[in-house]
Design a protein around this motif. Sequence first.
Motif, PDB file in Angstrom:
ATOM      1  N   SER A  14       0.823  -1.198   0.000  1.00 53.49           N
ATOM      2  CA  SER A  14       0.000   0.000   0.000  1.00 53.49           C
ATOM      3  C   SER A  14       0.863   1.257   0.000  1.00 53.49           C
ATOM      4  N   LYS A  15       1.899   1.274   0.827  1.00 52.77           N
ATOM      5  CA  LYS A  15       2.768   2.445   0.947  1.00 52.77           C
ATOM      6  C   LYS A  15       3.520   2.720  -0.358  1.00 52.77           C
ATOM      7  N   MET A  16       3.932   1.666  -1.056  1.00 57.41           N
ATOM      8  CA  MET A  16       4.645   1.845  -2.323  1.00 57.41           C
ATOM      9  C   MET A  16       3.719   2.354  -3.417  1.00 57.41           C
ATOM     10  N   ASN A  17       2.427   2.062  -3.306  1.00 61.26           N
ATOM     11  CA  ASN A  17       1.410   2.582  -4.211  1.00 61.26           C
ATOM     12  C   ASN A  17       1.800   2.416  -5.682  1.00 61.26           C
ATOM     13  N   GLY A  18       2.313   1.245  -6.033  1.00 57.00           N
ATOM     14  CA  GLY A  18       2.669   0.964  -7.419  1.00 57.00           C
ATOM     15  C   GLY A  18       4.030   1.487  -7.838  1.00 57.00           C
ATOM     16  N   GLU A  19       4.710   2.235  -6.969  1.00 56.04           N
ATOM     17  CA  GLU A  19       6.041   2.748  -7.295  1.00 56.04           C
ATOM     18  C   GLU A  19       7.037   1.592  -7.327  1.00 56.04           C
ATOM     19  N   SER A  20       7.961   1.645  -8.249  1.00 56.87           N
ATOM     20  CA  SER A  20       8.917   0.556  -8.420  1.00 56.87           C
ATOM     21  C   SER A  20      10.228   0.848  -7.693  1.00 56.87           C
ATOM     22  N   PHE A  21      10.810  -0.202  -7.149  1.00 58.27           N
ATOM     23  CA  PHE A  21      12.132  -0.131  -6.525  1.00 58.27           C
ATOM     24  C   PHE A  21      13.117  -0.811  -7.452  1.00 58.27           C
ATOM     25  N   ASP A  22      14.160  -0.106  -7.835  1.00 62.39           N
ATOM     26  CA  ASP A  22      15.161  -0.628  -8.763  1.00 62.39           C
ATOM     27  C   ASP A  22      16.162  -1.482  -8.004  1.00 62.39           C
ATOM     28  N   GLY A  23      15.914  -2.775  -7.963  1.00 64.39           N
ATOM     29  CA  GLY A  23      16.782  -3.697  -7.240  1.00 64.39           C
ATOM     30  C   GLY A  23      15.958  -4.586  -6.337  1.00 64.39           C
ATOM     31  N   SER A  24      16.635  -5.132  -5.328  1.00 62.96           N
ATOM     32  CA  SER A  24      15.930  -5.993  -4.383  1.00 62.96           C
ATOM     33  C   SER A  24      16.407  -5.679  -2.968  1.00 62.96           C
ATOM     34  N   ALA A  25      15.476  -5.740  -2.048  1.00 65.43           N
ATOM     35  CA  ALA A  25      15.787  -5.467  -0.645  1.00 65.43           C
ATOM     36  C   ALA A  25      15.029  -6.452   0.227  1.00 65.43           C
ATOM     37  N   LYS A  26      15.664  -6.819   1.334  1.00 68.43           N
ATOM     38  CA  LYS A  26      15.019  -7.705   2.297  1.00 68.43           C
ATOM     39  C   LYS A  26      14.927  -6.973   3.625  1.00 68.43           C
ATOM     40  N   PHE A  27      13.746  -6.985   4.213  1.00 68.87           N
ATOM     41  CA  PHE A  27      13.542  -6.508   5.576  1.00 68.87           C
ATOM     42  C   PHE A  27      13.464  -7.734   6.473  1.00 68.87           C
ATOM     43  N   THR A  40       7.952  -3.749  -8.188  1.00 69.23           N
ATOM     44  CA  THR A  40       6.705  -3.311  -7.557  1.00 69.23           C
ATOM     45  C   THR A  40       6.127  -4.382  -6.644  1.00 69.23           C
ATOM     46  N   THR A  41       6.876  -5.476  -6.457  1.00 72.14           N
ATOM     47  CA  THR A  41       6.390  -6.625  -5.701  1.00 72.14           C
ATOM     48  C   THR A  41       6.919  -6.636  -4.277  1.00 72.14           C
ATOM     49  N   VAL A  42       6.042  -6.937  -3.336  1.00 69.41           N
ATOM     50  CA  VAL A  42       6.425  -7.159  -1.941  1.00 69.41           C
ATOM     51  C   VAL A  42       5.894  -8.537  -1.569  1.00 69.41           C
ATOM     52  N   ARG A  43       6.778  -9.385  -1.034  1.00 68.52           N
ATOM     53  CA  ARG A  43       6.361 -10.746  -0.686  1.00 68.52           C
ATOM     54  C   ARG A  43       7.178 -11.245   0.491  1.00 68.52           C
ATOM     55  N   GLU A  44       6.675 -12.270   1.144  1.00 71.59           N
ATOM     56  CA  GLU A  44       7.417 -12.941   2.208  1.00 71.59           C
ATOM     57  C   GLU A  44       8.552 -13.693   1.542  1.00 71.59           C
ATOM     58  N   GLY A  45       9.722 -13.721   2.179  1.00 71.78           N
ATOM     59  CA  GLY A  45      10.828 -14.483   1.609  1.00 71.78           C
ATOM     60  C   GLY A  45      12.126 -14.237   2.345  1.00 71.78           C
ATOM     61  N   ASP A  46      13.089 -15.097   2.040  1.00 73.28           N
ATOM     62  CA  ASP A  46      14.397 -14.988   2.672  1.00 73.28           C
ATOM     63  C   ASP A  46      15.493 -15.171   1.624  1.00 73.28           C
ATOM     64  N   ASP A  47      15.219 -14.745   0.398  1.00 71.09           N
ATOM     65  CA  ASP A  47      16.174 -14.869  -0.698  1.00 71.09           C
ATOM     66  C   ASP A  47      17.337 -13.894  -0.499  1.00 71.09           C
ATOM     67  N   ASP A  48      18.418 -14.118  -1.235  1.00 67.88           N
ATOM     68  CA  ASP A  48      19.510 -13.151  -1.265  1.00 67.88           C
ATOM     69  C   ASP A  48      19.038 -11.916  -2.014  1.00 67.88           C
ATOM     70  N   THR A  49      19.403 -10.735  -1.519  1.00 66.40           N
ATOM     71  CA  THR A  49      18.997  -9.475  -2.128  1.00 66.40           C
ATOM     72  C   THR A  49      20.184  -8.521  -2.188  1.00 66.40           C
ATOM     73  N   ASP A  50      19.991  -7.388  -2.861  1.00 63.88           N
ATOM     74  CA  ASP A  50      21.041  -6.377  -2.963  1.00 63.88           C
ATOM     75  C   ASP A  50      21.390  -5.799  -1.595  1.00 63.88           C
ATOM     76  N   VAL A  51      20.382  -5.653  -0.749  1.00 63.49           N
ATOM     77  CA  VAL A  51      20.579  -5.075   0.576  1.00 63.49           C
ATOM     78  C   VAL A  51      19.624  -5.737   1.565  1.00 63.49           C
ATOM     79  N   THR A  52      20.093  -5.930   2.781  1.00 66.27           N
ATOM     80  CA  THR A  52      19.260  -6.485   3.850  1.00 66.27           C
ATOM     81  C   THR A  52      19.210  -5.494   4.992  1.00 66.27           C
ATOM     82  N   LEU A  53      17.999  -5.170   5.421  1.00 62.20           N
ATOM     83  CA  LEU A  53      17.782  -4.259   6.540  1.00 62.20           C
ATOM     84  C   LEU A  53      17.171  -5.065   7.677  1.00 62.20           C
ATOM     85  N   THR A  54      17.728  -4.932   8.867  1.00 58.55           N
ATOM     86  CA  THR A  54      17.264  -5.714  10.009  1.00 58.55           C
ATOM     87  C   THR A  54      16.884  -4.783  11.151  1.00 58.55           C
TER      88      THR A  54
END
Length: 96
Positions: A14-27, A40-54
């Motif tokens: 909802s917060k991204m409101n269709g805006e795209s993020f160039d790359g991949s990030a994991k929270f 534009t996708t947000v999903r549950e997961g634990d894949d390797d990403t460009d950046v991980t925020l904890t």
Amino acid sequence: MSEVVTAAVTALQSKMNGESFDGSAKFVIEGEGSLIIEGTTVREGDDDTDVTLTADQETFESILSGDLNPTAAFMGGKLTVDGDMGKAMALAGVLA
């Protein structure tokens, strides 16, 4: 998937409101699980990403609600960043 992660996925979409993020990030929400943002996708997961925020659940929810600036959370030691710091900064812009 925990209820916290499920709610976070919905809130981030909802917060991204269709805006795209160039790359991949994991929270990673400590004790709850993790979610991935790619394009534009947000999903549950634990894949390797460009950046991980904890962060813990309280910090994550404060960032998501806009009550806590992600940069301030990082500088205050409440948010750790592993990987591409440029992607982390770009993500902060998408979520603002």
